[in-house]
Design a protein around this motif. Structure first.
Motif, PDB file in Angstrom:
ATOM      1  N   ASP A 538       1.029  -1.383   0.015  1.00 34.31           N
ATOM      2  CA  ASP A 538       0.118  -0.004   0.181  1.00 34.31           C
ATOM      3  C   ASP A 538       0.734   1.299   0.205  1.00 34.31           C
ATOM      4  OD1 ASP A 538      -2.442  -1.538   0.256  1.00 34.31           O
ATOM      5  OD2 ASP A 538      -2.146  -1.554   2.448  1.00 34.31           O
ATOM      6  N   GLU A 539       2.045   1.280  -0.321  1.00 32.05           N
ATOM      7  CA  GLU A 539       2.955   2.361  -0.751  1.00 32.05           C
ATOM      8  C   GLU A 539       3.517   2.382  -2.042  1.00 32.05           C
ATOM      9  OE1 GLU A 539       5.962   2.813   2.493  1.00 32.05           O
ATOM     10  OE2 GLU A 539       4.613   2.187   4.214  1.00 32.05           O
ATOM     11  N   ASP A 540       3.638   3.690  -2.518  1.00 31.71           N
ATOM     12  CA  ASP A 540       4.286   3.856  -3.749  1.00 31.71           C
ATOM     13  C   ASP A 540       5.759   3.940  -3.585  1.00 31.71           C
ATOM     14  OD1 ASP A 540       5.545   5.558  -5.999  1.00 31.71           O
ATOM     15  OD2 ASP A 540       3.514   5.596  -6.548  1.00 31.71           O
ATOM     16  N   MET A 541       6.303   2.914  -4.451  1.00 32.55           N
ATOM     17  CA  MET A 541       7.809   2.666  -4.211  1.00 32.55           C
ATOM     18  C   MET A 541       8.821   3.875  -4.681  1.00 32.55           C
ATOM     19  SD  MET A 541       9.860  -0.722  -5.625  1.00 32.55           S
ATOM     20  CE  MET A 541      11.658  -0.850  -5.727  1.00 32.55           C
ATOM     21  N   ASP A 542       8.130   4.487  -5.672  1.00 39.47           N
ATOM     22  CA  ASP A 542       9.039   5.695  -6.007  1.00 39.47           C
ATOM     23  C   ASP A 542       8.939   6.684  -4.976  1.00 39.47           C
ATOM     24  OD1 ASP A 542       9.826   4.895  -8.688  1.00 39.47           O
ATOM     25  OD2 ASP A 542       8.126   5.469  -9.452  1.00 39.47           O
ATOM     26  N   LEU A 543       7.830   6.953  -4.143  1.00 39.88           N
ATOM     27  CA  LEU A 543       7.868   7.854  -3.122  1.00 39.88           C
ATOM     28  C   LEU A 543       8.774   7.637  -1.897  1.00 39.88           C
ATOM     29  CD1 LEU A 543       4.091   8.798  -3.180  1.00 39.88           C
ATOM     30  CD2 LEU A 543       5.736  10.188  -4.016  1.00 39.88           C
ATOM     31  N   THR A 544       8.777   6.272  -1.830  1.00 42.33           N
ATOM     32  CA  THR A 544       9.566   5.608  -0.786  1.00 42.33           C
ATOM     33  C   THR A 544      11.115   5.688  -1.130  1.00 42.33           C
ATOM     34  OG1 THR A 544       7.972   3.987  -0.063  1.00 42.33           O
ATOM     35  CG2 THR A 544      10.112   3.612   0.703  1.00 42.33           C
ATOM     36  N   ILE A 545      11.498   5.708  -2.340  1.00 41.15           N
ATOM     37  CA  ILE A 545      12.815   5.900  -2.820  1.00 41.15           C
ATOM     38  C   ILE A 545      13.119   7.388  -2.480  1.00 41.15           C
ATOM     39  CG2 ILE A 545      14.555   5.934  -4.471  1.00 41.15           C
ATOM     40  CD1 ILE A 545      13.180   3.380  -5.701  1.00 41.15           C
ATOM     41  N   ASP A 546      12.350   8.255  -2.911  1.00 37.05           N
ATOM     42  CA  ASP A 546      12.658   9.637  -2.319  1.00 37.05           C
ATOM     43  C   ASP A 546      12.793   9.886  -1.433  1.00 37.05           C
ATOM     44  OD1 ASP A 546      12.329  10.175  -5.561  1.00 37.05           O
ATOM     45  OD2 ASP A 546      10.014  10.794  -5.186  1.00 37.05           O
ATOM     46  N   ALA A 547      11.976   9.352  -0.092  1.00 37.47           N
ATOM     47  CA  ALA A 547      12.182   9.629   1.208  1.00 37.47           C
ATOM     48  C   ALA A 547      13.356   9.153   1.446  1.00 37.47           C
ATOM     49  CB  ALA A 547      11.056   8.813   1.881  1.00 37.47           C
ATOM     50  N   VAL A 548      14.050   8.032   0.841  1.00 35.84           N
ATOM     51  CA  VAL A 548      15.427   7.389   1.335  1.00 35.84           C
ATOM     52  C   VAL A 548      16.263   8.463   0.834  1.00 35.84           C
ATOM     53  CG1 VAL A 548      16.882   5.804   0.841  1.00 35.84           C
ATOM     54  CG2 VAL A 548      14.749   5.099   1.490  1.00 35.84           C
ATOM     55  N   GLY A 549      16.251   8.972  -0.227  1.00 35.58           N
ATOM     56  CA  GLY A 549      17.068   9.809  -0.776  1.00 35.58           C
ATOM     57  C   GLY A 549      17.163  11.114   0.047  1.00 35.58           C
ATOM     58  N   ARG A 550      15.972  11.726   0.352  1.00 40.56           N
ATOM     59  CA  ARG A 550      16.049  12.709   1.266  1.00 40.56           C
ATOM     60  C   ARG A 550      16.758  12.515   2.733  1.00 40.56           C
ATOM     61  NH1 ARG A 550      10.758  13.284  -0.718  1.00 40.56           N
ATOM     62  NH2 ARG A 550       9.738  12.328   1.090  1.00 40.56           N
ATOM     63  N   MET A 551      16.588  11.548   3.405  1.00 38.89           N
ATOM     64  CA  MET A 551      17.256  11.000   4.640  1.00 38.89           C
ATOM     65  C   MET A 551      18.959  11.253   4.241  1.00 38.89           C
ATOM     66  SD  MET A 551      15.209   8.280   6.442  1.00 38.89           S
ATOM     67  CE  MET A 551      16.516   8.191   7.984  1.00 38.89           C
ATOM     68  N   LEU A 552      19.208  10.433   3.046  1.00 35.27           N
ATOM     69  CA  LEU A 552      20.591  10.521   2.871  1.00 35.27           C
ATOM     70  C   LEU A 552      21.144  11.741   2.697  1.00 35.27           C
ATOM     71  CD1 LEU A 552      21.149   7.700  -0.156  1.00 35.27           C
ATOM     72  CD2 LEU A 552      22.004   7.785   2.125  1.00 35.27           C
ATOM     73  N   ALA A 553      20.685  12.474   2.127  1.00 35.19           N
ATOM     74  CA  ALA A 553      21.067  14.106   1.841  1.00 35.19           C
ATOM     75  C   ALA A 553      21.307  14.682   3.154  1.00 35.19           C
ATOM     76  CB  ALA A 553      20.267  14.712   0.809  1.00 35.19           C
ATOM     77  N   ALA A 554      20.159  14.622   4.029  1.00 34.26           N
ATOM     78  CA  ALA A 554      19.943  15.216   5.177  1.00 34.26           C
ATOM     79  C   ALA A 554      20.937  14.877   6.367  1.00 34.26           C
ATOM     80  CB  ALA A 554      18.543  14.874   5.928  1.00 34.26           C
ATOM     81  N   HIS A 555      21.454  13.676   6.175  1.00 32.56           N
ATOM     82  CA  HIS A 555      22.605  13.246   7.030  1.00 32.56           C
ATOM     83  C   HIS A 555      23.801  12.567   6.420  1.00 32.56           C
ATOM     84  CE1 HIS A 555      19.204  13.426  10.142  1.00 32.56           C
ATOM     85  NE2 HIS A 555      18.548  12.583   9.199  1.00 32.56           N
ATOM     86  N   ALA A 556      24.169  13.034   5.180  1.00 26.81           N
ATOM     87  CA  ALA A 556      25.137  12.524   4.374  1.00 26.81           C
ATOM     88  C   ALA A 556      26.643  12.554   5.394  1.00 26.81           C
ATOM     89  CB  ALA A 556      25.322  13.366   3.186  1.00 26.81           C
ATOM     90  N   GLY A 557      26.767  13.523   6.293  1.00 28.68           N
ATOM     91  CA  GLY A 557      27.917  13.586   6.913  1.00 28.68           C
ATOM     92  C   GLY A 557      28.069  12.673   8.139  1.00 28.68           C
ATOM     93  N   ARG A 558      26.801  11.716   8.489  1.00 26.32           N
ATOM     94  CA  ARG A 558      27.046  10.926   9.454  1.00 26.32           C
ATOM     95  C   ARG A 558      27.978   9.709   9.333  1.00 26.32           C
ATOM     96  NH1 ARG A 558      21.582   9.155  12.415  1.00 26.32           N
ATOM     97  NH2 ARG A 558      23.403   8.599  13.902  1.00 26.32           N
ATOM     98  N   PRO A 559      28.423   9.053  10.492  1.00 24.20           N
ATOM     99  CA  PRO A 559      29.177   7.700  10.032  1.00 24.20           C
ATOM    100  C   PRO A 559      28.217   6.958   9.272  1.00 24.20           C
ATOM    101  CG  PRO A 559      29.478   8.544  12.378  1.00 24.20           C
ATOM    102  CD  PRO A 559      28.539   9.361  11.728  1.00 24.20           C
TER     103      PRO A 559
END
Length: 590
Positions: A538-559
């Motif tokens: 019940d979730e759009d896979m493209d939207l989920t991939i976008d959410a993963v990308g936003r998390m990557l960008a927001a925390h790109a400097g973390r270990p």
């Protein structure tokens, strides 16, 4: 039964395996794999073609290196007609120990059977025997249903005892149906509790199982909801402990407790404390019958005086039998899945340490313990990474791979290991050829060897750029139908690497594999992942991939290790529905 035959063939590596039952004038095959078409369609042979009958006659295993040479079997028509040469058969028994037939592994060439192979075959035969016994019991369903119909017609005249017998019969019918579908020990306990709660109305239902190599220890199946703290307090104790549950298993007989005075007189203070903590006034401990020794004890308790008459004792004994078969099946499945998961973990090695790069990986298994996935990752340095026309002293190439073999079973886990190793070999054999050539070589081997592995993957090579831009790396990759890798650029923008070819699938007429290139500047972050991270009901896979990308960008400097764990927790939770594999690489900023 066919699953048992396939499991024997897979585990022992034989072309033919049979679940064989011997009748008065023939042998029949409820489970089989590898028989020629004529015999497979009939699913039986005359006794003249039976080696299994010797096992039924003697009650012992029959192990032959070459059936053509053994005096007992060399004249048997099964040798030429069925192609039986190497043969190993283990007895299949009913609840009374009578030998019904055999579970046998058959090779078309002479075979020296190892002790480990015979031990595995014997374990599979024990599990197959348990399933056969459950099948035998289920044959009585129709008779029980007929009894129920007759009892219903006479319901106006029957006594209380007859009405109770009817309810008990219904209980056993439900038990046979419900427990036949259980797959795990927690599921077994839950189903037993649901079954007895409406008929016998106990306030407590518990399972205590024998465990350990010496079978001298008992472990209580703890309620997963945590509603009974006593189970944690007294979770394990020895088989010779002074507990009524231990005594029932030890002496293989039902133990009934009717008051605390009896409990204090005959058992340990811990047993008394557990009894009173649960608020019980009556308890019954019924042994779970095993093939050789009891598997443990089924415990029912009431908070009021409860008379257990002879009819109810018989019902409880039958219920314990159904429960024992379900426990045996669950233990067998758990053991095989545990072996497959350990194999999977052993194959997923640590990522290498690469100067001027940060690299991390994560693998999280599905929450369901009866599932084994084909998700995998790999990272290694490929020596001599010079491409055609380059200096042979070129630096090593970092190889990154991630993939998902189709299926959620032990075969998928085994194929995953083969595919991963074959892809490594392809890189070594075609050094300088690029990732597309390595994947093409894998596909050729997959088709030629008949592995029939299918699935998706991304395969990539990274090498330092030979440009004026110090610290950059060139990424070359090919994608076989896999979710797109994500790249976070130094400016924080997120890009999907969407170019891909078709998935791995033997027999598909596909164009040559393509390659793509991208320069990863200092400060870039690359993440590869499997679909368990982004594919949810019940979730759009493209939207989920976008959410993963936003998390990557927001925390790109973390270990990276912490980043991968946080992304997995956020997107799939701590108990994911599917296996998840992640692989991340960061080019440090200058």
């Amino acid at each position: 039964m066919d699953r048992f035959a396939r499991l024997v063939a897979d585990v022992l590596g034989v072309p033919m395996a049979l679940v064989c039952l011997v009748e008065s004038s023939r042998q029949v095959f409820p489970g089989m794999v590898g028989l020629s078409e004529a015999w497979a369609n009939a699913r039986r042979t005359p006794l003249t073609h039976s080696l299994c009958r010797h096992i039924v006659t003697t009650g012992r295993p029959l192990v032959l290196t070459d059936a053509r040479q053994d005096p007992l079997t060399r004249s048997n028509p099964a040798v030429p007609d069925l192609g039986v040469i190497g043969y190993a058969g283990m007895p299949l028994t009913d609840g009374a120990g009578q030998v019904l037939g055999s579970l046998c592994a058959i090779d078309s060439r002479p075979r020296e059977w190892t002790a480990r192979e015979l031990e595995l075959l014997q374990d599979l035969a024990a599990a197959c025997s348990a399933e056969l016994r459950l099948r035998i019991v289920s044959r009585h369903h129709e008779q029980a249903r007929a009894d129920e119909a007759r009892a219903r017609a006479e319901a106006d005249d029957v006594t209380r005892r007859h009405r109770a017998a009817l309810e008990h019969s219904r209980l056993l019918l439900r038990a046979a149906d419900a427990l036949a579908d259980t797959t795990g020990l927690a599921d077994v306990r839950e189903q037993v509790g649901n079954l007895v709660s409406s008929d016998l109305k106990p306030v407590y239902v518990g399972l205590v199982l024998v465990e350990g190599d010496t079978k001298r220890r008992l472990r209580r199946m703890v309620d997963v909801m945590g509603s009974t703290p006593m189970e944690r307090t007294y979770e394990t104790y020895t088989l010779d402990a002074s507990w009524p549950t231990a005594r029932a298993a030890r002496e293989n007989r039902t133990i009934t407790i009717t008051d605390t005075a009896q409990l204090r007189r005959d058992y340990a203070p811990e047993a008394v404390e557990a009894f009173t903590t649960l608020g019980l006034q009556t308890a019954v401990c019924v042994p779970l019958p095993g093939t050789v020794l009891p598997l443990g004890t089924l415990v029912l308790g009431w908070d009021h005086p409860h008379e257990i008459d002879i009819v109810e004792q018989a019902v409880l004994a039958s219920l314990a039998g159904y429960t024992a078969r379900a426990v045996e099946r669950a233990l067998f499945v758990d053991n095989r899945v545990d072996v497959a998961r350990e194999m999977q973990k052993a194959l997923l090695t640590d990522v290498p340490s690469v100067p001027s790069l940060d690299l991390a990986s994560l693998y999280r298994a599905a929450a369901r313990t009866d599932l084994v996935g084909g998700d995998w990752y790999d990272a290694f340095l490929l020596p001599g990474g010079a491409q055609d026309g380059e200096d042979s002293a070129a630096p090593d190439v970092l190889v990154l791979s991630i993939g998902d073999i189709t299926g959620h079973d032990m075969r998928a886990a085994a194929l995953m290991g083969q595919v991963r190793s074959m892809l490594r070999q392809a890189d070594l054999d075609h050094a300088g050829g690029g990732p597309a050539q390595a994947v093409s070589a894998l596909e050729h081997a997959n088709a030629t060897l008949g592995l029939d592995a299918s699935g998706t993957l991304v395969h990539a090579h990274l090498r330092p750029c030979r440009t004026a831009e110090g610290g950059s790396w060139e990424l070359t990759w090919t994608n076989a139908g896999h979710p797109p890798p994500l790249v976070v650029r130094p400016d924080g923008s997120v890009h999907r690497l969407t170019r891909h070819d078709i998935m791995l699938f033997p027999g598909l007429d596909a164009p040559p594999r393509s390659e793509n290139r991208l320069v990863l500047a200092p400060g870039s972050l690359l993440m590869l992942y499997t679909d368990g991270l982004v594919e949810h009901p019940d979730e759009d896979m493209d939207l989920t991939i976008d959410a993963v990308g936003r998390m990557l960008a927001a925390h790109a400097g973390r270990p990276l290790d912490a980043l991968l764990n946080e992304i997995t927790d956020r997107m799939a939770g701590t108990d994911p529905k599917d296996d998840i594999a992640l692989l991340a690489l960061r080019v440090p900023a200058l």
